[in-house]
Structures are given as structure tokens and as C-alpha cells.
Design an enzyme around this catalytic site. Structure first.
Site, mmCIF file in Angstrom:
data_model
loop_
_atom_site.group_PDB
_atom_site.id
_atom_site.type_symbol
_atom_site.label_atom_id
_atom_site.label_comp_id
_atom_site.label_asym_id
_atom_site.label_seq_id
_atom_site.Cartn_x
_atom_site.Cartn_y
_atom_site.Cartn_z
ATOM 1 N N SER A 91 0.801 -1.230 0.000
ATOM 2 C CA SER A 91 0.000 0.000 0.000
ATOM 3 C C SER A 91 0.832 1.279 0.000
ATOM 4 O O SER A 91 0.296 2.357 -0.242
ATOM 5 C CB SER A 91 -0.926 0.034 1.215
ATOM 6 O OG SER A 91 -1.913 -0.953 1.090
ATOM 7 N N LYS B 152 0.487 3.459 -2.955
ATOM 8 C CA LYS B 152 -0.690 4.319 -3.163
ATOM 9 C C LYS B 152 -0.312 5.797 -3.118
ATOM 10 O O LYS B 152 -0.992 6.630 -3.716
ATOM 11 C CB LYS B 152 -1.750 4.006 -2.096
ATOM 12 C CG LYS B 152 -2.307 2.590 -2.194
ATOM 13 C CD LYS B 152 -3.218 2.277 -1.007
ATOM 14 C CE LYS B 152 -3.753 0.850 -1.081
ATOM 15 N NZ LYS B 152 -4.502 0.463 0.143
ATOM 16 N N TYR C 9 -3.609 -3.188 -10.570
ATOM 17 C CA TYR C 9 -3.541 -2.911 -9.136
ATOM 18 C C TYR C 9 -2.663 -3.929 -8.412
ATOM 19 O O TYR C 9 -1.840 -3.572 -7.561
ATOM 20 C CB TYR C 9 -4.955 -2.897 -8.555
ATOM 21 C CG TYR C 9 -5.023 -2.559 -7.095
ATOM 22 C CD1 TYR C 9 -4.759 -1.271 -6.647
ATOM 23 C CD2 TYR C 9 -5.350 -3.526 -6.155
ATOM 24 C CE1 TYR C 9 -4.823 -0.957 -5.297
ATOM 25 C CE2 TYR C 9 -5.418 -3.225 -4.809
ATOM 26 C CZ TYR C 9 -5.153 -1.947 -4.382
ATOM 27 O OH TYR C 9 -5.221 -1.636 -3.038
ATOM 28 N N TYR D 104 -4.384 3.290 7.720
ATOM 29 C CA TYR D 104 -5.616 2.532 7.883
ATOM 30 C C TYR D 104 -6.463 3.142 8.996
ATOM 31 O O TYR D 104 -6.643 4.343 9.058
ATOM 32 C CB TYR D 104 -5.300 1.050 8.151
ATOM 33 C CG TYR D 104 -4.374 0.459 7.118
ATOM 34 C CD1 TYR D 104 -4.641 0.589 5.749
ATOM 35 C CD2 TYR D 104 -3.214 -0.198 7.484
ATOM 36 C CE1 TYR D 104 -3.797 0.050 4.791
ATOM 37 C CE2 TYR D 104 -2.361 -0.755 6.533
ATOM 38 C CZ TYR D 104 -2.659 -0.620 5.187
ATOM 39 O OH TYR D 104 -1.826 -1.139 4.257
ATOM 40 N N VAL E 243 1.128 -3.563 4.102
ATOM 41 C CA VAL E 243 1.103 -4.826 4.843
ATOM 42 C C VAL E 243 2.375 -5.648 4.660
ATOM 43 O O VAL E 243 2.545 -6.686 5.308
ATOM 44 C CB VAL E 243 -0.117 -5.708 4.481
ATOM 45 C CG1 VAL E 243 -1.395 -5.070 4.964
ATOM 46 C CG2 VAL E 243 -0.150 -6.012 3.006
#
Lengths: 310, 310, 310, 310
Positions: D70, D73, D195, D246, D264
Site C-alpha cells: 500500500s 498508493k 492494481y 488505515y 502490509v
């Protein structure tokens, strides 16, 4: 209803059910949020059947008074509908909630209109409106129950009412929340006092089976006068079937197949429209708040007699 | 059921209802998410009654085929229950959802187990399991409908199925979401193809009233063989009553008082256990996805005949 | 912070902002849930900057008292943290809520622990705990604000407090709901009285910019004594940045880039750690409850001065 | 930022942190949803600091490649913002979600517009839009990371991408769900492939600290060209601070006080605007998906250096 029993065959059915229940003690536990309920022995069991003509008989502890709790919501609903009719449905819905019985979530998403009259929020609205129309909602309820059951000693349990009030934050939250949407008429403390007194009614299986009789008689009271039109009595049965057992209404319809309403005191009333009414009591509850032995007994009753609306 | 009509008196009842419906054209609009449904005239109306012996009659467009859509969920549920029995209930619940029919919210809070077999998520689970057991869920359904209706021409509408697939993102999301919880057996594209074919079944009121007959006959098929036990047939009726009309199950129970299941094609089936089955069709829908004229017609039917489970 | 202005250049910046705001009257509307707030002219505008040494200056209505409302939540948070330290965080979280500021939903899913101290539920918990520790939460707040601002006339507006109480059902619901989870110490009516008095504090931009100074001075009060450790002062700034502007915290961080806290009276305080504090006031609110001109003015301030934490 | 360290003092700080982390092995566990991540030793630890001029140094496993997940992102967000600017914000919000990172609930209540670009749904929207604008979102990302880090060997891990795809039902559900609202441009399988390749980027702490440099340089790339305006770089930092970790963004802001983004794979990047960027890696995660040792190391870093935005 092909295997219809004649009323006189109900007695052996009740006796057989009582034997079965006794042999398989349930795993349920009494409601423990107030001491008066927590103290009841979960193995107690009683069951009564009332016929439309007022004949009533039963097994076990069927004459033992217990705390009616949410069962009273059926009667306040009927009493308020008798007075204001469909106007009530602008203030409370009649759809299953899909959420536990005291949930605030759905109430928030739906602007203070409770899903149905049997979740706590909806019952508070009904009592609020009945109180506005009568000046004494809890008294009106008591008078009705005494008249229908023929039991003048039936009364509130002030200790239970006080105990409910002392643990009443969740219901106070619901009432204030709906008041913030303009859906409560009376001051919240007044409403809560009425509501806790209503829930504290103490009655036996015999009393409650008889008091439910107007729903088997399509709206006619014990004295022959009409409380509700046939259509409206049918509607109350429909709301009981779809919403009467908290978050387990689908399971109850599936297993029992009758309009029913449970209370955390361990009682359940049920209606076989046109034929009879039932009340069963056993204090041990499942995790959704319904009497374990009570549901089992009604399940056996409809299986043994073939009496079910489906 | 005190005012029970004899079957032969159903004809004038149907004619009276058709007249009333014609005089008061509904305000509903056809489903518009796929062109094939949007094109139907919302004023079309048909209604059929089937008796347990297979006699069927109707009024209006009762022989006109229409898209059965979610009505098929009743049949796949029965077909899967007949094969795997109660094991199904570990994968789908039987409680009303309290949310619109394609909601993901409750699914997330309840770990991929849909609330009941009639919301889309639950119907996908049922079709998935039936497909695993038969190798051809949509074909199994078609064979059943043809046999029960006696109509060998009853078939899928491939154009509708393709159109559903082209607008199928919401159902794909549901299926993948449940797959992420391990609650789907087949590859998602395989499942979706089966599901869209299932929903595309085209049948008339006559066909569907006949095909529903096993629920009035307590589980017995048209050829006299047993599909479901009496107890299980009763359970399917219970699920229909509590969950059969999307987010309006309580209102439907309240107005109509019969187990029923609607589809966005404008059809509704209903069951009077032991007596008859009904199917009504009119493409104009209310905002909750149920046929406006269809619900009105069933409401009138139970009012005029006194036939209601309550 | 490359384009750092020296403090003496703030004056022309403020004047420029005031001119711009005057030329583009905002579209916001005053809070209308109580009359005292609804009556304010939405075009009023004031802005003050306070330097760490206590120098303060401003433009427009920067000396006009207004209702501080939720801005007071920053001070009660700091006062309670100073007394009980991290133990507070067992009773209230510090995560953004992702929901409107008075939502009950998240509270229910998280067992009565509010998401953060700036949503109403969380502020009620903080006031409850401060009241337990001081015996007079609202008085403690007032003494602090007077000392930091050097304004002994700063006080509660009893009319506003009474008006809040008269429209206080939503906050009463929140308090009772948390009490049902055991997360409120004082009787709900006592807590609500304290809370409504707290929110009714009336102060000017000058007062509130000065009173916020301890957050620019890393925990040091106006008299040089320490209220909070450096680490804890930093934490209060962090909570302001992530949770200080209701459901618009991300947007505020994005546009303004400073820890800030708004109130429905139209005020917003903001902190440039180590450099200065700001307070802006204009009663016209956007749909999320933040002052339209206030956010615009802070946005211009950080753009013109390059002062932003990012 | 009163206790500002000079860059040359960062080395002893990093060494001290590494020693502390080694003495107190964390309680975290590697992500276990795909085998490639589950196999990493949770005790591995690396940390790098990059200065605006491109100097980079570190401790422990700071040159060991790991799965960026992530963290990517942040880069796709910047790359898409550089191309389409504020138009992106019509398709994804910038508010904290208040829910776990893959929640469908909020998405449903907000009509297919994800709360922010760092929850999975929002990151899918960003990648979808970047793919539409570049024809190869994952390739664009890779080229950017190679250029900024100066590491031409930095690449995707095809095994990880395949493994993500094999466990990709939740992301497929999110993508189809948003597609049903018209918020996805590309076919869902195309988007998912992009993705999963994006998330599979393997890079070291050194690589990622360098690649994040443009956020410390207010939008300027390693080669001196501008990727984002100063204002937009500030906005990316704001979104990182409010939404980057998160459901623990508030806690991270509270403890660390820097814009940061976790993955993660156990990595976390962080920005001290104007001063430096950091990347820390340790595979053991807490229950909210953030590296236990990573958060602890950043917490120590800001405490020891006094570098924090608050």
C-alpha cells in the site's frame, strides 16, 4: 391446516410437550440486567391454551405469575390502534428491523422513525401516543388485561418497574433520540415511567393466553365488543409474525409458524387465528432474548397439531 | 379463515379485481436497469389462481409470458433444500434483512453469510450450491418449471440474461465479496452466468401459479411425488412471508397476509397453504421493487375472500 | 516552512484577508438549532493572531464576543489530560470518526467508547471525567480561559446554556447511551448541565487566540507554568488536526494544513506549533458545521504566509 | 521544531533506535493472506533517512527489498494528481474513513465514492484513472520509482502479484461495486491486474525513502523538475497524515506526528516536510495492519529529534 385437532385433543398434546420439556432441560439463562428477573429458576415451565369462548387450560406453572415485559407491547399496540388507527403508522414502521431489539443504528438512518412497534424504540412511541390519548397508558393497559383475563389481581410489579428505571439508560437514550426528531410527545421522564410500569406487568400464562384472545377472535374482546376491525386484527397478527421475536422473527416463523411475541421474562404469546391463543413461560433465554423452552414447546405444538399459518 | 370461498367462486373475484385495477391505473414504473424490462407497458395486468388439483384460471394477461426474475429464487431454494436439507442454513440465514435487497452492509457485518435466500446475496449462495449439486442449476430450474407448469415451451430469455450480465457489477461485487469469506463454491463468472440465466426465465401467470403448487400441497409435486417434507414446505412459506418482498415484507404481510415472492419483472406469486396458489403480473413497480397493481390485486383478493394466513 | 513570515508581517496579511473576505460574502448560514445563535449576522468577520509572548492583534470583529461552543472541547481535553493523563484514552479514542459529529452509530458498534474527544459523545466523556476530578468542570474551564486570555469578564451565557438544554435531546441520548455502557460517571442531568454551560462560554477572537497559546508554546501556560508536557501538547495538536472540524477534518487538513477546532458559533481556533495561534470568527456555517469565511480566511493565511505543518 | 537536529546527527539516532528495537522484539505477525508475505521473518528491521539533496543512509536491513504494497498508493496518487489535478477529487474523497481499510459499508452509504485514496477502494479508483491516462499505470509507477530511487533494478514481484490475484475477491468486490456506480473506467479484470502489479513492487528502505523525497521537497523530483505544485505536495502530506495508516491514523498522528503511509509488507514511509523522508521496515504487523517495530521506530525518531509537524 389439514391435520386440525379438535380443541379437546389439546390437553394430551400439552401434557406430552411438558414431559418432553422436562426430560430435556434447556440451556437458556434468565435475563440478568435486573435482579428481579435474574432470580427466576430457568427450569420453571408453564403453558396455557385459550379457546375463543374463554375456555383455558394448561400444564406446569401455567398459573404462576411472571414478568410480562415485552409481551405487553402487543396490547399497547392494539389499544393505540383502536384509538388513532392508521395515523400511528406515520410514527412507527411495520418492517422487520434486521438488528438487535434495542439498536439505535437503524433509528438514526431513518430519522427517528422506529422500524416496528415491537423493538424498544417502537414500543416507546406506541406508549407515548397511547399516553397522550388516555392520560394513563400503563393504567389503560392494566384495565384491559384485567378485563380480558378476568383476573382483577393482575397488577404491576413496582419493584421490577423501579429496577428497570434504575437500569434504564438505554431506553432513555432511545426516547431522547426520537424526541430530537420530534417523534415523542410527552416529556421523556414521564414516558419512561409509563413504559417501565407497562413492562412490569405480572401475569400468568392463563392470564396472557386469555388476554390475547381478541387476536384469535378477529378483533372481538372477551365481552363481545369489538376492539379492532377484522382487518386491523389481522394486521397485528402480521406484525407479530414478522417482528415479534426480536432478531429471530424469521427463525420463529420457520420453526413455529405462528404470530408470536416474546418477553425477556421468559414468556411468549402466540395466536392461531380463528382457533386459539397460547402462552408459554420458561425463564431461560437464548442469546437473542427468547425463551429456549418456550420456543421449543411452541415448535412441538405446531408440529403435533399441524396448526400453523403455513 | 372463516369466510372461506369455495374455489368456484374465485372467478367472479378475479373479474372484479381486474375491473378495479383497470379503473385505477397504478403509478408504478417498469424496472429500468435493463432495456428488456424497461420496454414493458406498465398498464399490462394479469392474474391466475391454481388449485391443488392443477386447475388454473385467470383474468387479463394471465397467459402472457414475462420475466420471472426474483420469483425464481423460491424454486431454486426448494430444489436445493430438497437436495441438501438443513445444511443450506449454515450458508444463508432466514431472517428479514431490514435493508434494501442488494445491500452489502449487513453482509459485511455478518461475515459473508447473507441474511436470507431472497436477497440477491442469498439467492447467489443458493444457486451456487444447487449448481455444485446438479452441474446445471439453471437447467435444473427450467426442467422443474416445465414439469410443474406442464408448459414445455417455457424457457430462458437469452437477451435478458445477456443484458443482466452487462449490468451485473452489483451482483459480481456480492459474489466476490462472499467468495472472500469462503461462502461461494464455484468460480464467480460461472456462478454469475447461472444466476443471470436463472433470472431470465420467461413464464406466464398460469405457468408460475401452477409451478408454485407444491407449496399449497405441502411439498407434493404436480405428478404426486414429494419434493419437500411437509415441515420443509411450511418453512419455505415462512421465509416467503418474512422475506419475500424485499424491504416491504412487513407491509406485504400487513396488507396481503400471504407468503409471497415478487420479481422486478412485475410478477408476484403467493400461496394460500392447503387451498391455492396465485400469480399476478403488472410491470409498474413501486420504489421498493414490487408491482403496484400486483400488490393491490393480492390485497383485494385476501380482503374479498377472507383468505389470509392471519 | 520555507517562506516563514516574521510576526510583524502578519498585520498586512490579516488586513488583506479581511478585504478579500469582505469582497466575497460567504454562502454560509448561522446555526439555527437555538435562537441565540440563529440571530447572528452571517457577514460578521473577525480574526486574531496571538504570538507566544502574548502579543495579540487582529482585524474586523476580533474583539466581539461570540459563543465558543465546541471550541471549548480543546480546553476541557487539555485540562483533563493534565489531571489524569493517558487513563483518559481508555474512555475515549483518538481516531477520526468518519461520521457526522453527533452520530450514535459508531458509538454503538464500539461499545460506548466514542471515537475521539471532539465529537459530542467524546466531549461529554471528557467533561464528565473533568467534573469528577474538579467538582466543577464548567467553572474550571472558565477560570482557565480567564487566566490565559487575561480577560476577567469572559463568562458563560446563561441564556445560551438554557437554550441548549431546551434543545438537548440528542446530547441526552448520547449521554444515556454511554451511561448504559458504564462510560459516564456522573448522573446524566448533572453532566448535561455542565456540558451546556461549558459550550455557552462567550469569548472573542482575541480571548481564544490567547487561550490557545499553550499549544503553540508546547504546553506552557501564559504565566510560564506548565499545563501539559511537550509530548502531550503535541498530541492535542494531532487530535485537533485529525478530528477538529467534524466530518471535514481531511478537507481542513488539505486546505489549511494546521491543527484547528471549530464551533457552531462560527469560531475556529488554529495552531502553528512554535509560532502562533489564530482565532477566526464568522457565523455563516457550511453544511458540515464549519464557518465558511473562517475556513477561507485560514486557507488564505497559510497560503500567504507559507505557514503550515506540511 | 525547536530541538531540530542537523542531518549529520541522524546517524546516531538511527543506531540508537535500531539497538532499542533489537532489545525489544515486537509482538507483531507478518501478513498471512498470501504466502509470499507470510514467510518473512517478523524480526527483520531496517530504517533509512533520505535528505532533500539525495543523501541516504540507514541501519539494519535498510537495503533489503520488501513488498511495498500500500505504500505505492502515495506514488500513484501523486502521479495521477500531476496529470488530472483536482478533477480526481470528484471521484475519491479525502476524509478519514473511520472503518477498516477494505470496508464496503461506507462506500455503499456514499454512492460508490471512496472516502480517501488510501483505503483499497480509493486506491483502485486512483489506479483506474492513472491507467486511463497513461495506458500502463503499473509501468508508470515503476518508471517513477526507478528514477527517484536511482535503482534501475527495482521491479514488480510477479509471484506476489499472482498470489494477490488468487486471493483478490475482496478487491474484485470493491471494483465491481464502484463500477456499478459508474466510478470505474476500465474493465474490472484490467484494473485488478494493474492494481495487483502495482502492490507487488519490491523495494528497499533506501529506495522508498529516496522515492518519497519529492514530498519533502514540496513537489520537486530528484532531477529538479516539478511533479506537483507546492500546494498540491502539501495536500498529499495532509492526506497521508489523516488517512495513511488505515484505521490507526489518529493514533499514528498522536504518537509519531508525521505524514506517513504503511503497507502490509511491513514498510512505512514518513515525511518531515522541508527536512527529510524516512522509510522503516519490519514485517510484524499489529491488528490494524501497521508494522509494530516500524511505528515504534518512528515514534522514537520524532521523540529523539523533536522533528514532528506538531
Amino acid at each position: 391446516m389439514a391435520i386440525m385437532s379438535t380443541p379437546t385433543t389439546f390437553r394430551p398434546v400439552l401434557e406430552r410437550i411438558a414431559e418432553e420439556i422436562e426430560r430435556t432441560p434447556g440451556s437458556g439463562r434468565p435475563a440478568d440486567y435486573i435482579p428481579a428477573l435474574a432470580a427466576r429458576d430457568p427450569r420453571r415451565f408453564g403453558m396455557a391454551v385459550a379457546e375463543p369462548d374463554g375456555t383455558v387450560y394448561g400444564v406446569g406453572d401455567w398459573r404462576e405469575p411472571f414478568s410480562a415485559q415485552s409481551i405487553t407491547k402487543v396490547f399497547t399496540l392494539a389499544l393505540d390502534l383502536a384509538r388513532e388507527g392508521d395515523a400511528l403508522w406515520e410514527h412507527v414502521g411495520r418492517e422487520p428491523s434486521g438488528n438487535p431489539f434495542n439498536s439505535l443504528v437503524q433509528l438514526e438512518y431513518e430519522n427517528g422513525i422506529p422500524r416496528n412497534p415491537f423493538i424498544n424504540a417502537g414500543a416507546l412511541v406506541v406508549t407515548d401516543r397511547l399516553h397522550t390519548r388516555t392520560g394513563d397508558a400503563a393504567g389503560e393497559l392494566l384495565a384491559f388485561l384485567r378485563a380480558e383475563s378476568g383476573n382483577p389481581d393482575l397488577t404491576h410489579d413496582e419493584e421490577v418497574a423501579a429496577s428497570e428505571a434504575a437500569h434504564g439508560d438505554r431506553n432513555a437514550a432511545l426516547a431522547h433520540f426520537m424526541a430530537s426528531y420530534g417523534n415523542i410527545d410527552n416529556p421523556v421522564p414521564v414516558l419512561l415511567e409509563q413504559y417501565f410500569r407497562q413492562c412490569s406487568v405480572t401475569a400468568s400464562c392463563a392470564d396472557l393466553a386469555l388476554a390475547t384472545g381478541f387476536l384469535a377472535r378477529h378483533g372481538i374482546r372477551a365481552d363481545g365488543t369489538r376492539l379492532l376491525s377484522r382487518s386491523r386484527a389481522k394486521q397485528v397478527n402480521a406484525v407479530m409474525l414478522t417482528c415479534g421475536t426480536y432478531d429471530a422473527a424469521g427463525d420463529f416463523a420457520h420453526r413455529v409458524g405462528l404470530p408470536g411475541k416474546s418477553g425477556v421474562g421468559g414468556g411468549i404469546i402466540a395466536v392461531v387465528p380463528g382457533h386459539c391463543t397460547l402462552c408459554v413461560w420458561s425463564p431461560g433465554l437464548d442469546e437473542r432474548g427468547n425463551s429456549v423452552a418456550g420456543v421449543a414447546a411452541l415448535d412441538r405444538f405446531t408440529t403435533l397439531t399441524g396448526l400453523s399459518v403455513f
